[in-house]
Scaffold this active site. Structure first.
Site, PDB file in Angstrom:
ATOM      1  N   TYR A  84       0.838  -1.178   0.000  1.00 10.76           N
ATOM      2  CA  TYR A  84       0.000   0.000   0.000  1.00 10.76           C
ATOM      3  C   TYR A  84       0.883   1.242   0.000  1.00 10.76           C
ATOM      4  CZ  TYR A  84      -3.059   3.676   1.599  1.00 10.76           C
ATOM      5  OH  TYR A  84      -3.739   4.842   1.695  1.00 10.76           O
ATOM      6  N   ASP A 111      -2.326   9.150   4.016  1.00  8.88           N
ATOM      7  CA  ASP A 111      -3.429   9.021   3.059  1.00  8.88           C
ATOM      8  C   ASP A 111      -4.028   7.619   3.191  1.00  8.88           C
ATOM      9  OD1 ASP A 111      -5.133   9.065   0.920  1.00  8.88           O
ATOM     10  OD2 ASP A 111      -3.624   9.623  -0.584  1.00  8.88           O
ATOM     11  N   HIS A 158      -6.637   6.632   1.468  1.00 12.96           N
ATOM     12  CA  HIS A 158      -7.067   6.304   0.120  1.00 12.96           C
ATOM     13  C   HIS A 158      -8.447   5.639   0.101  1.00 12.96           C
ATOM     14  CE1 HIS A 158      -5.741   6.366  -4.028  1.00 12.96           C
ATOM     15  NE2 HIS A 158      -4.740   7.062  -3.579  1.00 12.96           N
ATOM     16  N   GLU A 192       0.577  19.515  -1.595  1.00 16.88           N
ATOM     17  CA  GLU A 192       1.209  18.207  -1.832  1.00 16.88           C
ATOM     18  C   GLU A 192       2.280  18.330  -2.919  1.00 16.88           C
ATOM     19  OE1 GLU A 192      -1.395  15.244  -3.496  1.00 16.88           O
ATOM     20  OE2 GLU A 192      -0.154  13.603  -2.748  1.00 16.88           O
TER      21      GLU A 192
HETATM   22  O1  KDG Z   1      -4.717   9.383 -10.060  1.00 18.43           O
HETATM   23  C1  KDG Z   1      -4.860   9.098  -8.704  1.00 18.43           C
HETATM   24  C2  KDG Z   1      -3.680   9.630  -7.924  1.00 18.43           C
HETATM   25  O2  KDG Z   1      -3.485  10.970  -8.227  1.00 18.43           O
HETATM   26  C3  KDG Z   1      -3.889   9.468  -6.442  1.00 18.43           C
HETATM   27  O3  KDG Z   1      -3.981   8.103  -6.162  1.00 18.43           O
HETATM   28  C4  KDG Z   1      -2.767  10.080  -5.647  1.00 18.43           C
HETATM   29  O4  KDG Z   1      -4.024   9.836  -3.610  1.00 18.43           O
HETATM   30  C5  KDG Z   1      -3.170  10.423  -4.239  1.00 18.43           C
HETATM   31  C6  KDG Z   1      -2.517  11.562  -3.584  1.00 18.43           C
HETATM   32  O5  KDG Z   1      -2.921  11.900  -2.477  1.00 18.43           O
HETATM   33  O6  KDG Z   1      -1.625  12.140  -4.181  1.00 18.43           O
HETATM   34 MG    MG Z   2      -4.718  11.030  -1.926  1.00 15.78          MG
END
Ligand code: KDG
Ligand code: MG
Length: 406
Positions: free
Chosen positions: A159, A213, A215, A342
């Site tokens: 991950y 993150d 996700h 970011e």
């Molecule tokens: O296209 C998807 C990505 O940009 C993403 O998975 C990246 O979660 C992401 C992040 O926080 O940069």
């Molecule tokens: Mg993200």
């Protein structure tokens, strides 16, 4: 400043980017980013076949009217492809207006509110030690904030960590040209992540901001448990703790934990985040100019968020092109309720031959040269050398095979 021509490019200098170029009768041009990771050709076709013909002959100065024309006029509002197309047109028009005025876009937005844009970097590893080692590299470069992701023990697959086949976690151009599949176990994840942040605080003390993150992989009550477990390590924010569609979910998490929450990288309009902004159930809004209607779309969201103590943390992954990143830098220099930005990287050696951009990083802060417009240039001949390659994000499955959120 009449629009004379509109061109769409799909190039893959390391990864796929969709670039829009709007050219005026005076010979000025503006650039926009319309990259939708894994669905690049859809937005390129939408731009070429449906948007470009409507733009010819319009006055490029009328940014707001063109935004409304493409948003209201389409009838089918919102949606990632539509809003990425609007976003690219909007960025290109801001770029043009800046060039026509001889001013950087942040000056047109209202001027500079800070000296630079504070960034958070990504650190990831197969073990806690490896992740903290990767974080140390950024800290040594002067970064004040780092996102930590780590492979989960007992889960085959990883991950937030590249596999051996991937040269780069984000550049997932697998040989099969189909989405790779990764396994997921919420129980294993929840039991492990607090150890990562405990170890990080033991090593780094309080001198650095830490982020994570999720996700979209937890339910609200699971996310609440994680937020509580992470409280002793005072994260800057916990990102995408739940799937983002249900705006009430963050309010549930909020009842249980003081860990700050960030969400919004998949949102396309102010309507997607309105409820959670008003309810103050989030702390950071992660919309991107590329995916949420450009500078005009994101400016509206950021201004509204400011009324409710919500600060910005625009999405900055490598699947946004340097044009999209530049839009965030201009917004970030101006926006009063700036939070953090970011940063993975603005470009690579290969993509730098296609895009040139006026941004550099010093002590974890992005600094912008004062160039008119967005300040990014695009080399069409070099882009032609890097044709589109089909590429997808992975998908996740629970250990019993059930499809889960990636
Ligand atoms: O296209 C998807 C990505 O940009 C993403 O998975 C990246 O979660 C992401 C992040 O926080 O940069
Ligand atoms: Mg993200």
């Amino acid at each position: 400043m009449k629009i004379q021509d509109v061109k769409v490019f799909v190039a893959s200098p390391g990864r796929n980017f969709v670039t829009l170029k709007i050219i005026t009768e005076e010979g000025l041009y503006g650039l926009g980013d319309a990259t939708v990771n894994g669905r690049e050709l859809a937005v390129a076709a939408y731009l070429k076949d449906h948007v470009a013909p409507c733009l010819i002959g319009k006055d490029a100065h009328n940014i707001e009217d063109i935004w409304q024309y493409l948003y209201r006029g389409v009838y089918w509002r919102k949606g990632p492809i539509n809003m990425a197309a609007i976003g690219a047109v909007d960025m290109a028009l801001w770029d043009l207006k800046g060039k026509a005025a001889g001013l950087p876009v942040y000056q047109l937005l209202g001027g500079r509110s800070r000296k630079g844009v504070t960034l958070y970097a990504h650190a990831q590893g197969a073990t806690i030690e490896e992740t903290l080692g990767a974080a140390q590299v950024w800290i040594d470069k002067g970064f004040k904030a780092v996102r930590l992701q780590c492979a989960i023990p007992g889960l085959e697959g990883t991950y937030g960590v590249k596999t051996k086949e991937q040269k780069d976690y984000f550049a997932m151009q697998s040989k099969r040209y189909l989405p790779p599949e990764e396994p997921w176990s919420t129980a294993k994840y929840l039991n492990f992540i607090p150890d990562l942040f405990k170890a990080a605080r033991e090593r780094f003390g309080d001198s650095v901001e830490l982020l994570h993150d999720v996700h979209h992989r937890l339910t609200p009550i699971e996310a609440a448990r994680l937020g509580k477990a992470l409280e002793p390590y005072h994260l800057f924010f916990l990102e995408d703790a739940v799937a983002a569609e249900n705006q009430e979910s963050c309010a549930v998490i909020r009842q249980h934990t003081t860990t700050p929450l960030a969400i919004g990288e998949i949102y396309n309009t102010i309507w997607d985040c309105k409820g959670m902004i008003e309810n103050q159930s989030i702390d950071y809004i992660r919309v991107a100019a590329t995916h949420a209607g450009g500078i005009s779309g994101v400016r509206r969201i950021a201004d509204y968020a400011g009324l409710f103590h919500v600060r910005t943390a625009f999405h900055g992954p490598p699947d946004i092109s340097p044009i999209g990143h530049a839009a965030h830098m201009h917004l970030g220099l101006w926006v009063p309720n700036f939070g953090i930005q970011e940063f993975v990287r603005f470009g690579t050696e290969v993509s730098d031959r296609v895009f040139s951009y006026p941004m550099r990083v010093e002590d974890g802060m992005a600094l912008l040269e004062d160039k008119p417009g967005l300040g990014v240039d695009f080399n069409e001949d070099e882009a032609d050398l890097h044709p589109y390659k089909r590429s997808y994000l992975p998908v996740s499955r629970l250990e019993d095979g059930t499809l889960w959120n990636w």
